[in-house]
Design an enzyme around this catalytic site. Structure first.
Site, PDB file in Angstrom:
ATOM      1  N   ASP A  48       0.818  -1.211   0.000  1.00 48.73           N
ATOM      2  CA  ASP A  48       0.000   0.000   0.000  1.00 48.73           C
ATOM      3  C   ASP A  48       0.855   1.266   0.000  1.00 48.73           C
ATOM      4  O   ASP A  48       2.039   1.248   0.356  1.00 48.73           O
ATOM      5  CB  ASP A  48      -0.895   0.027   1.247  1.00 48.73           C
ATOM      6  CG  ASP A  48      -2.088  -0.900   1.122  1.00 48.73           C
ATOM      7  OD1 ASP A  48      -2.134  -1.697   0.168  1.00 48.73           O
ATOM      8  OD2 ASP A  48      -2.979  -0.832   2.005  1.00 48.73           O
ATOM      9  N   HIS A  99      -5.621   2.681  -4.448  1.00 44.97           N
ATOM     10  CA  HIS A  99      -5.691   3.015  -3.021  1.00 44.97           C
ATOM     11  C   HIS A  99      -6.311   4.397  -2.841  1.00 44.97           C
ATOM     12  O   HIS A  99      -6.045   5.091  -1.854  1.00 44.97           O
ATOM     13  CB  HIS A  99      -4.281   2.985  -2.437  1.00 44.97           C
ATOM     14  CG  HIS A  99      -4.232   2.752  -0.953  1.00 44.97           C
ATOM     15  ND1 HIS A  99      -5.056   1.875  -0.293  1.00 44.97           N
ATOM     16  CD2 HIS A  99      -3.425   3.302   0.014  1.00 44.97           C
ATOM     17  CE1 HIS A  99      -4.767   1.873   0.998  1.00 44.97           C
ATOM     18  NE2 HIS A  99      -3.796   2.743   1.207  1.00 44.97           N
ATOM     19  N   HIS A 103      -4.672   9.835   0.229  1.00 48.71           N
ATOM     20  CA  HIS A 103      -4.680   8.902   1.353  1.00 48.71           C
ATOM     21  C   HIS A 103      -5.487   9.512   2.501  1.00 48.71           C
ATOM     22  O   HIS A 103      -4.946   9.953   3.518  1.00 48.71           O
ATOM     23  CB  HIS A 103      -3.253   8.580   1.799  1.00 48.71           C
ATOM     24  CG  HIS A 103      -3.146   7.299   2.577  1.00 48.71           C
ATOM     25  ND1 HIS A 103      -3.320   7.239   3.933  1.00 48.71           N
ATOM     26  CD2 HIS A 103      -2.924   6.027   2.180  1.00 48.71           C
ATOM     27  CE1 HIS A 103      -3.170   5.996   4.348  1.00 48.71           C
ATOM     28  NE2 HIS A 103      -2.933   5.234   3.302  1.00 48.71           N
ATOM     29  N   HIS A 194       3.705  -2.291   3.241  1.00 50.37           N
ATOM     30  CA  HIS A 194       3.759  -0.928   2.709  1.00 50.37           C
ATOM     31  C   HIS A 194       5.110  -0.678   2.042  1.00 50.37           C
ATOM     32  O   HIS A 194       6.151  -0.973   2.630  1.00 50.37           O
ATOM     33  CB  HIS A 194       3.546   0.103   3.828  1.00 50.37           C
ATOM     34  CG  HIS A 194       2.190   0.041   4.460  1.00 50.37           C
ATOM     35  ND1 HIS A 194       1.854  -0.919   5.401  1.00 50.37           N
ATOM     36  CD2 HIS A 194       1.076   0.810   4.279  1.00 50.37           C
ATOM     37  CE1 HIS A 194       0.597  -0.729   5.783  1.00 50.37           C
ATOM     38  NE2 HIS A 194       0.101   0.303   5.124  1.00 50.37           N
TER      39      HIS A 194
END
Length: 421
Positions: A48, A99, A103, A194
């Protein structure tokens, strides 16, 4: 006035619960509306918060060295600044998911803003890659009702996870990351990592953990690393699969059935023999009632990748068996627990063609043959629902397929198994 304030408070809490808390409960606790796992024997790595020019290329290098394909969930706002890095991810054979555009946690976004930002993320990813991602993952894993409706109407698959290393925190050492993930990893696990974001420098720990993590999953847990692929199963089929899988895990632990390696179609255990006497090629008695024998089991979770009809399943099972037998022979020869075992056998409805592998085929004379045949058909239907109608072609009576230890080692021990590659 106090009554009015109370009603207002109750309405506000109810709206908040419907918009955020209830969707979170369904997605993360019940697994409804998302995919917390996939349905194959393998493990999938996902990353991610990228792409990141400092770290992502280094992750790609390690994954290429280990021949592992992963899924990268990209933040579109970052991706549009790194188009060559997005191209590199795809060129390495990885899957790209979305994603979001920024964010931002879903709880902080009203309905229209949620739709606008996810539409913008799709537009940007389509510009960069030529198509919209099918797989999406919400930042922080947070969802709201608007986002779930967007996923439904846009035909997107919301990907959650079943194991994570909390690797966005800088205090998580590579060993902490690896141990946390492997302790939660089994068949079908989706691993969250990540390659960007979180505390400054945190991806460096993830990078250091990546190769040892891959090796531990493959060699100690004996599970393959596979790309993210989801079957077109309904929710009832997925629930049925999970229920049966839990039963198989219980049965495997009770019978002490173990895997051979991460790609082998066989599992192996020990049991007491209850059938007729078996003689080897020289006419010597090698098994009679009460003797301890090696019991070969098919790794049933692999059936969904074997085809859509029973003929193809049988063909692919035999093909994979031929590739797996050298590793099985090597495992037996090196394991002291099988030193005094003289015969290895399995009871199965899929028995055509096994003589070409060096096995003998004998009638199964125990009184529970019908029950075993019925249970094996359930297995095939659970692990490959598309072949449900074809299972009737298997008949109702399983056969005993067996081979002496000497014949097994002589035929396969000197060959190299592709599953060890």
């Amino acid at each position: 006035m106090p009554t009015t304030l109370l009603y207002t408070f109750i309405v506000a809490i109810s709206v908040f619960a419907v918009y955020t808390l209830i969707p979170e409960l369904f997605v993360h606790f019940f697994g409804i509306g998302s995919w917390k796992r996939h349905y194959s024997p393998g493990v999938t790595l996902t990353f991610d918060d990228g792409p990141d020019p400092r770290y992502t290329p280094r992750f790609l290098t390690v994954l290429a060295e280990q021949n592992v394909r992963a899924c990268f969930f990209l933040v579109a706002e970052k991706a549009e600044k790194q188009p060559e890095l997005v191209k590199s991810i795809l060129d390495h054979g990885h899957t790209v998911g979305s994603h979001g555009y920024r964010h931002r946690h879903a709880w902080l976004m009203p309905p229209l803003k949620t739709w606008d930002l996810w539409n913008k993320a799709m537009e940007e990813m389509r510009r960069l890659t030529g198509q919209e991602p099918v797989y999406v993952r919400a930042p922080w894993g947070g969802v709201n009702l608007s986002f779930l409706l967007w996923c439904h109407f846009k035909g997107k698959k919301l990907i959650s996870w079943s194991a994570d290393g909390r690797d966005w925190r800088i205090e998580r050492t590579p060993n902490h990351i690896m141990q946390r993930i492997t302790g939660r990893t089994k068949e079908g696990t989706i691993v969250l990592l990540h390659d960007s974001g979180g505390d400054e420098g945190a991806p460096q720990n993830t990078l250091a953990a990546l190769k040892p993590l891959i090796m531990k999953i493959q060699k100690e847990l004996k599970l393959p690393l596979v790309p993210l692929q989801l079957p077109g199963w309904s929710l009832p089929k997925r629930i049925g699969f999970r229920v049966w899988e839990k039963w198989e895990h219980f049965y495997g632990r009770r019978k002490q059935i173990t895997r051979i390696d991460e790609r082998n179609i066989f599992r192996l255990g020990l049991t007491r023999y209850h059938g007729p006497e078996l003689f080897n090629e020289n006419g010597e008695l090698i098994a009679s009632a009460g003797d301890m024998i090696g019991e070969i089991h098919l790794d049933n979770t692999r059936f969904q990748s074997f085809g859509a009809n029973i003929q193809k399943i049988g063909y692919n099972a035999l093909k994979q068996a031929r590739l797996s037998l050298p590793a099985l022979a090597s495992y037996i020869s090196l394991n002291p627990g099988y030193k005094d075992i003289k015969v290895f056998l399995g009871v199965t409805l899929i028995n055509r063609g096994v003589k070409g592998l060096g096995f003998n085929v004998t009638e199964y004379t125990n009184g529970n043959a019908g029950f075993i045949g019925f249970m094996q058909k359930i297995v095939y239907r659970v692990y490959n629902p598309s072949a449900k109608k074809d299972t009737e072609k298997l008949g109702t009576k399983p056969k005993v397929v067996w081979i002496s230890k000497d014949a097994l080692l002589e035929k396969y021990l000197t060959k190299k198994s592709s599953t060890q590659g």
